[in-house]
Design a protein around this motif. Structure first.
Motif, PDB file in Angstrom:
ATOM      1  N   PRO A   2       5.840   3.558  -7.680  1.00  0.00           N
ATOM      2  CA  PRO A   2       4.411   4.127  -7.459  1.00  0.00           C
ATOM      3  C   PRO A   2       3.321   3.028  -7.313  1.00  0.00           C
ATOM      4  O   PRO A   2       2.195   3.081  -6.712  1.00  0.00           O
ATOM      5  CB  PRO A   2       4.089   5.033  -8.506  1.00  0.00           C
ATOM      6  N   LEU A   3       3.734   1.803  -7.905  1.00  0.00           N
ATOM      7  CA  LEU A   3       2.694   0.780  -7.873  1.00  0.00           C
ATOM      8  C   LEU A   3       3.477  -0.710  -7.377  1.00  0.00           C
ATOM      9  O   LEU A   3       2.727  -1.509  -7.634  1.00  0.00           O
ATOM     10  CB  LEU A   3       2.283   0.342  -9.417  1.00  0.00           C
ATOM     11  N   GLN A   4       4.471  -0.241  -6.320  1.00  0.00           N
ATOM     12  CA  GLN A   4       4.990  -1.536  -5.714  1.00  0.00           C
ATOM     13  C   GLN A   4       4.035  -2.539  -5.098  1.00  0.00           C
ATOM     14  O   GLN A   4       4.049  -3.805  -5.402  1.00  0.00           O
ATOM     15  CB  GLN A   4       6.066  -1.100  -4.944  1.00  0.00           C
ATOM     16  N   GLU A   5       2.982  -1.920  -4.159  1.00  0.00           N
ATOM     17  CA  GLU A   5       1.986  -2.747  -3.586  1.00  0.00           C
ATOM     18  C   GLU A   5       1.437  -3.668  -4.594  1.00  0.00           C
ATOM     19  O   GLU A   5       0.924  -4.889  -4.214  1.00  0.00           O
ATOM     20  CB  GLU A   5       1.323  -1.963  -2.792  1.00  0.00           C
ATOM     21  N   LEU A   6       0.942  -2.902  -5.551  1.00  0.00           N
ATOM     22  CA  LEU A   6       0.034  -3.917  -6.582  1.00  0.00           C
ATOM     23  C   LEU A   6       0.920  -4.974  -7.388  1.00  0.00           C
ATOM     24  O   LEU A   6       0.469  -5.781  -7.641  1.00  0.00           O
ATOM     25  CB  LEU A   6      -0.436  -2.775  -7.652  1.00  0.00           C
ATOM     26  N   ILE A   7       1.930  -4.491  -7.672  1.00  0.00           N
ATOM     27  CA  ILE A   7       3.221  -5.495  -8.432  1.00  0.00           C
ATOM     28  C   ILE A   7       3.246  -6.687  -7.458  1.00  0.00           C
ATOM     29  O   ILE A   7       3.058  -7.652  -8.057  1.00  0.00           O
ATOM     30  CB  ILE A   7       4.367  -4.499  -8.782  1.00  0.00           C
ATOM     31  N   GLU A   8       3.583  -6.393  -6.179  1.00  0.00           N
ATOM     32  CA  GLU A   8       3.587  -7.367  -5.407  1.00  0.00           C
ATOM     33  C   GLU A   8       2.252  -8.384  -5.061  1.00  0.00           C
ATOM     34  O   GLU A   8       2.573  -9.593  -4.978  1.00  0.00           O
ATOM     35  CB  GLU A   8       4.024  -6.903  -3.927  1.00  0.00           C
ATOM     36  N   LYS A   9       1.168  -7.654  -5.012  1.00  0.00           N
ATOM     37  CA  LYS A   9       0.070  -8.382  -5.006  1.00  0.00           C
ATOM     38  C   LYS A   9      -0.165  -9.259  -6.333  1.00  0.00           C
ATOM     39  O   LYS A   9      -0.486 -10.664  -6.108  1.00  0.00           O
ATOM     40  CB  LYS A   9      -1.331  -7.524  -4.821  1.00  0.00           C
ATOM     41  N   LEU A  10      -0.006  -8.797  -7.552  1.00  0.00           N
ATOM     42  CA  LEU A  10      -0.327  -9.355  -8.801  1.00  0.00           C
ATOM     43  C   LEU A  10       0.761 -10.550  -8.774  1.00  0.00           C
ATOM     44  O   LEU A  10       0.313 -11.705  -9.119  1.00  0.00           O
ATOM     45  CB  LEU A  10       0.102  -8.409  -9.897  1.00  0.00           C
ATOM     46  N   GLY A  11       1.971 -10.357  -8.260  1.00  0.00           N
ATOM     47  CA  GLY A  11       3.278 -11.463  -8.282  1.00  0.00           C
ATOM     48  C   GLY A  11       2.617 -12.626  -7.491  1.00  0.00           C
ATOM     49  O   GLY A  11       3.012 -13.702  -7.766  1.00  0.00           O
ATOM     50  N   SER A  12       2.200 -12.226  -6.160  1.00  0.00           N
ATOM     51  CA  SER A  12       1.864 -13.251  -5.176  1.00  0.00           C
ATOM     52  C   SER A  12       0.874 -14.176  -5.655  1.00  0.00           C
ATOM     53  O   SER A  12       0.876 -15.573  -5.255  1.00  0.00           O
ATOM     54  CB  SER A  12       1.863 -12.658  -3.916  1.00  0.00           C
ATOM     55  N   LYS A  13       0.045 -13.659  -6.097  1.00  0.00           N
ATOM     56  CA  LYS A  13      -1.210 -14.708  -6.858  1.00  0.00           C
ATOM     57  C   LYS A  13      -0.923 -15.570  -7.866  1.00  0.00           C
ATOM     58  O   LYS A  13      -1.494 -16.443  -7.892  1.00  0.00           O
ATOM     59  CB  LYS A  13      -2.158 -13.655  -7.494  1.00  0.00           C
ATOM     60  N   ASP A  14       0.463 -15.273  -8.621  1.00  0.00           N
ATOM     61  CA  ASP A  14       0.720 -15.934  -9.574  1.00  0.00           C
ATOM     62  C   ASP A  14       1.734 -17.212  -9.075  1.00  0.00           C
ATOM     63  O   ASP A  14       2.222 -17.940  -9.960  1.00  0.00           O
ATOM     64  CB  ASP A  14       1.546 -15.231 -10.724  1.00  0.00           C
ATOM     65  N   ARG A  15       2.053 -17.084  -7.922  1.00  0.00           N
ATOM     66  CA  ARG A  15       3.077 -18.077  -7.480  1.00  0.00           C
ATOM     67  C   ARG A  15       2.337 -19.606  -7.148  1.00  0.00           C
ATOM     68  O   ARG A  15       1.272 -19.409  -6.977  1.00  0.00           O
ATOM     69  CB  ARG A  15       3.946 -17.774  -6.170  1.00  0.00           C
TER      70      ARG A  15
END
Length: 224
Positions: free
Chosen positions: A211-224
């Protein structure tokens, strides 16, 4: 996080929402778990969340997961406490995370067959159930030298899986209220910490996070 406590309590006290808003679960001061919590808070302050969730050198994995699970319960409890007046039987007649995901409640003991209920009712069941697990000394021992049970990891995984659903409901159904309260930065930081933690130790099945996959990917990509 600490600075928010005052206005959260004023919003919640005296309203019908106090039923869902659970007392904060305190880790005993002076205990090893308390020291671990202080370590977690200090590393969070460094701003590197990926590093902050890692198991500190020489520490017990179960204990680290226990301390952080208690902390996430307190955080989610507080976040949900700020929006309970907007999460009602009328506004949220089912517990959902967007149109594609609906949750029915069962705890395996009192309610064995999943029941369809409103979001406030579901979250009340969920938070009460989590609180009961955290208060059970046989599951979450607070005394030094008392071993964690063999099934601790599966219990922790179930707790975290269910706590995720509260985040998912808040994001999908109440984000406009979160924005009006100017709490989105607090919610995002808390959720990002939660996600990095469960990813670090593989604690929630990827399907559950959908249900929050898009948000999870967004948060993860910001942190790389």
């Amino acid at each position: 996080i600490k600075g928010l406590t005052g206005n959260v309590f004023s919003l919640v006290s005296g309203s019908r929402s106090s039923k869902t808003f659970k007392p904060k679960k305190n880790i005993p001061e002076g205990s090893h778990q308390y020291e671990l919590l202080k370590h977690a808070e200090a590393t969070l302050g460094s701003g590197n969340l990926r590093q902050a969730v890692m198991l500190p050198e020489g520490e017990d994995l179960n204990e680290w997961i226990a301390v952080n699970t208690v902390d996430f319960f307190n955080q989610i409890n507080m976040l949900y406490g700020t929006i309970t007046e907007f999460c009602t039987e009328a506004s949220c007649p089912v517990m959902s995370a967007g149109p594609r995901y609906e949750y029915h409640w069962a705890d395996g003991t009192n309610i064995k067959k999943p029941i369809k209920c409103s979001a406030p009712k579901y979250i009340d069941y969920l938070m009460t159930w989590v609180q009961d697990q955290l208060d059970d000394e046989t599951l979450f021992p607070s005394k030094i030298g008392v071993p964690f049970p063999k099934n601790f990891m599966s219990v922790a995984k179930t707790i975290l899986k269910r706590l995720f659903r509260v985040y998912a409901h808040i994001y999908h159904q109440h984000f406009d209220s979160v924005m009006r309260l100017q709490e989105e930065a607090h919610l995002n930081t808390s959720f990002k910490h939660f996600i990095f933690f469960v990813q670090e130790f593989n604690l929630i099945d990827r399907r559950e996070l959908a249900p929050l996959q898009e948000l999870i990917e967004k948060l993860g990509s910001k942190d790389r």
